[in-house]
Design an enzyme around this catalytic site. Structure first.
Site, short mmCIF file in Angstrom:
data_model
loop_
_atom_site.label_atom_id
_atom_site.label_comp_id
_atom_site.label_asym_id
_atom_site.label_seq_id
_atom_site.Cartn_x
_atom_site.Cartn_y
_atom_site.Cartn_z
N GLU A 1 10.37 14.90 15.99
CA GLU A 1 10.53 14.41 15.41
C GLU A 1 9.86 15.10 14.03
O GLU A 1 8.90 15.24 14.37
CB GLU A 1 10.26 12.98 14.01
CG GLU A 1 10.50 13.08 13.30
CD GLU A 1 10.49 11.55 12.43
OE1 GLU A 1 9.74 10.56 12.71
OE2 GLU A 1 11.55 11.43 11.63
N GLY B 1 3.19 2.61 13.96
CA GLY B 1 4.75 2.03 14.18
C GLY B 1 3.85 0.63 15.60
O GLY B 1 3.63 -0.62 14.91
N GLY C 1 7.49 4.68 8.41
CA GLY C 1 6.55 5.27 8.63
C GLY C 1 6.34 6.12 10.31
O GLY C 1 7.76 5.83 10.59
N SER C 2 6.14 6.90 10.70
CA SER C 2 5.93 6.68 12.11
C SER C 2 6.17 6.70 12.58
O SER C 2 5.71 4.84 13.00
CB SER C 2 3.90 8.19 11.84
OG SER C 2 3.88 6.90 11.96
N THR C 3 6.42 6.70 14.20
CA THR C 3 6.76 6.21 15.53
C THR C 3 5.31 5.26 16.02
O THR C 3 4.73 3.91 15.97
CB THR C 3 7.33 6.68 15.97
OG1 THR C 3 9.19 6.44 15.91
CG2 THR C 3 7.37 5.80 17.58
N GLU C 4 4.67 6.44 16.09
CA GLU C 4 3.42 5.79 16.51
C GLU C 4 2.10 5.17 15.88
O GLU C 4 1.38 4.53 16.50
CB GLU C 4 2.30 7.79 15.91
CG GLU C 4 1.12 7.90 16.71
CD GLU C 4 0.08 9.02 16.22
OE1 GLU C 4 1.24 9.91 15.64
OE2 GLU C 4 -1.27 9.50 15.39
N LYS D 1 1.09 -0.99 0.33
CA LYS D 1 0.02 0.22 -0.33
C LYS D 1 1.11 0.89 -0.27
O LYS D 1 1.79 1.21 1.35
CB LYS D 1 -0.82 0.11 1.52
CG LYS D 1 -2.06 1.05 0.88
CD LYS D 1 -2.72 1.75 2.23
CE LYS D 1 -2.17 2.39 3.41
NZ LYS D 1 -1.97 3.54 2.59
N GLU E 1 10.70 0.66 10.26
CA GLU E 1 11.37 1.68 9.76
C GLU E 1 10.97 2.42 10.32
O GLU E 1 9.84 3.13 9.51
CB GLU E 1 12.28 1.71 8.59
CG GLU E 1 13.32 1.88 8.27
CD GLU E 1 13.18 3.39 8.04
OE1 GLU E 1 13.10 4.33 8.72
OE2 GLU E 1 13.20 3.68 6.75
N CYS F 1 13.58 10.15 7.02
CA CYS F 1 13.79 9.79 8.21
C CYS F 1 15.23 9.74 9.18
O CYS F 1 15.08 9.94 10.43
CB CYS F 1 12.89 8.08 8.82
SG CYS F 1 13.90 7.76 7.04
#
Ligand code: ADP
Ligand code: MG
Length: 503
Positions: free
Chosen positions: A404, A252, A247-250, A194, A269, A303
């Site tokens: 970030e 993730g 993508g974002s840690t959130e 996606k 990642e 990133c």
């Protein structure tokens, strides 16, 4: 300066995109979403909607997963590694053949400078495929000498993990998509990918090339759509054996929580807040432009961006002034202009986020050394252009230092004659651990600090960042697992131990 591409190519792309919405690529065919829904695709340089894409959801993901399973158990799974490698190399050639089209599409969709897409991302993507094609024929198990007494033998099989779900972000869409596919295909897996909803277009062209190259139907499937629908359906689907996410840690963390249904393997990642440490003895002719490129490249939407600058007090003023001079002269503009060095940020949401952080920083007591807002004036008013920005007087604890930003905003700090433990502790004072940069001529400082830094990548004196051969990934909350290199390809395999009693 003349445009480095043919105007007719751009017109053709625009006309094709205006004529009808792009479709999903499932089981080797282009199809609309089952719901018939589409979403708008925007040019971040102008905020104009210039295309529409199919909005896939759970039902489309399910079709794609079934197609991927059939290909895995059928024609793709039955190919020899050498046959898979040949198809991957063919795809690399087709990407280079269509380099102008893909780079223009990417620049329109994401806003990145055309030359960056054409000269960096296209060859980079092709090399990802060629490099990983080499692994296709070199992934294997071992024969192992057992420890247990008796006459028996053991060996390991290294087997493809199965159907992979891949979710990619919008910052370097085409390159990221190909970098995800390459090790998955090398390992013999099939995939449902996606693209990000902000940048769905270059994957659609890649789908055409995958069909042209002759990959069996269902080997690679692209479902464009939103994170909360199509993305969430990938994470939830019991027919997917592994999810790979960038993508974002959130998000993730959300993926980890939502993938437990079938305990699918997860690699992540995620974000970064990477330090750039410049010692007093560094070659400043290289360190200053290097540090500037590390935060302003791709408008800071990287990133691994070097977003926290630590400079020895002896050279602090010189370095910060040098970076600020660079920030003042960077040519910001539409990615399609031949002179552009930095494009817009990707969306109104991202613009607000970056401007919000700059405001927060000022509120926390940081000084705006240069930049510090939206670019205004002719050519800028409708797009999402941010001035390259340096914040000085920043200290740990400020949100701009800890979080970030994912935009062209650098936080500058100084250090004195500290020992390496103290400098390392400053560099490590973040939840993230993706990348880092060190500038010094002193080998002891360089390697001593490299050992202390908790990050997946240490770049000394501007050493290369991403390389298909080099493992890439995060310590701490920057992620799980490593992409690229042998470990990247092996991450799409399972190990099976086989034991034989010989007496
Ligand atoms: P950003 O906030 O910078 O857009 P995200 O981490 O939200 O970064 O997005 C990266 C990718 O993750 C995109 O393809 C997005 O659609 C997808 N995504 C967002 N939310 C979810 C979710 N809940 N489940 C799965 N994928 C998601
Ligand atoms: Mg998001």
């Amino acid at each position: 300066m003349n445009a480095p591409f043919a105007a007719t190519t751009l017109e053709k792309i625009r006309a094709e995109l205006a004529a009808k919405p792009t479709e999903l690529f499932i089981d080797g065919k282009f199809v609309p979403a089952l719901s018939g829904k589409t979403f708008d695709v925007e040019d971040p340089s102008t905020a104009q909607i210039f295309a529409h894409s199919a909005a896939g959801d759970a039902a489309d993901i399910d079709l794609a997963v079934k197609a991927a399973r059939r290909a895995f158990e059928g024609p793709w799974g039955k190919m020899t590694p050498a046959q898979r490698a040949r198809l991957m190399i063919k795809l690399a050639d087709l990407i280079e053949r269509d380099g102008d089209i893909i780079a223009l599409t990417e620049s329109l969709d994401n806003g990145m400078p055309y030359m960056m897409a054409r000269m960096g991302m296209i060859p980079g993507a092709a090399e990802q495929l060629r490099y990983n094609a080499g692994w296709a024929t070199k992934l294997h198990g071992e024969t192992i000498t057992p420890s247990w007494p008796g006459e028996w033998q053991t060996l390991t099989f290294r087997e493809a993990i199965g159907v992979v779900g891949a979710i990619v972000p919008w910052n370097v869409p085409f390159m990221m998509t190909v970098a995800k596919l390459a090790p998955i295909l090398a390992a013999g897996c099939t995939v449902v990918l996606k693209p990000a909803e902000q940048t769905p277009l270059s994957a659609v062209h890649l789908g055409k090339l995958i069909a042209e190259a002759g990959f069996p139907d269902g080997t690679v499937n692209f479902v464009t759509g939103f994170g909360e629908t199509a993305g969430a359906a990938i994470v939830d689907h019991p027919g997917i054996d592994k999810v790979t996410f960038t993508g974002s840690t959130e998000v993730g963390k959300l993926i980890v929580r939502n993938s437990t249904g079938n305990l699918k393997r997860v690699s992540l990642e995620l974000g970064g807040k990477s330090p750039c440490v410049i010692f007093a003895d560094a070659d400043l002719e290289k360190a200053i432009p290097g540090a500037a490129a590390s935060i302003f490249g791709n408008a800071g939407q990287v990133c691994a961006a070097g977003s926290r600058l630590f400079v020895h007090e002896k050279v602090y003023d010189q370095v910060v002034e040098g970076i600020q001079n660079r920030a003042r002269t960077i040519k910001v503009g539409s990615g399609l202009l031949p002179t552009t060095e930095m494009g817009p940020v990707v969306s109104a949401e991202q613009l607000e986020r970056v401007l919000g952080y700059i405001e927060t920083g000022a509120g926390e007591g940081a000084t705006v050394g240069v930049g510090g807002g939206r670019l205004e004036g002719e050519g800028y008013n409708s797009g999402y252009f941010v001035k390259p920005t340096v914040l000085t007087g920043t200290v740990s604890g400020m949100r701009v230092v800890e979080e970030e930003i994912f935009g062209p905003v650098l936080c500058a700090m100084r250090f004195g004659d500290d020992d390496l433990d103290t400098i390392g502790a400053k560099a490590n004072a973040t939840q993230y651990g993706l990348s880092s940069n060190i500038w010094t001529r002193d080998l002891v400082n360089a390697l001593g600090l490299a050992k202390r830094i908790k990050a997946g990548l240490v770049r000394i004196n501007g050493g290369p960042g991403l390389d298909p051969a080099l493992p890439f990934g995060g310590f701490k909350q920057s992620g799980w697992g490593r992409e690229n290199g042998k470990s990247g390809a092996e991450s799409y395999t399972e190990l099976k131990s086989v034991t034989i009693a010989l007496a």
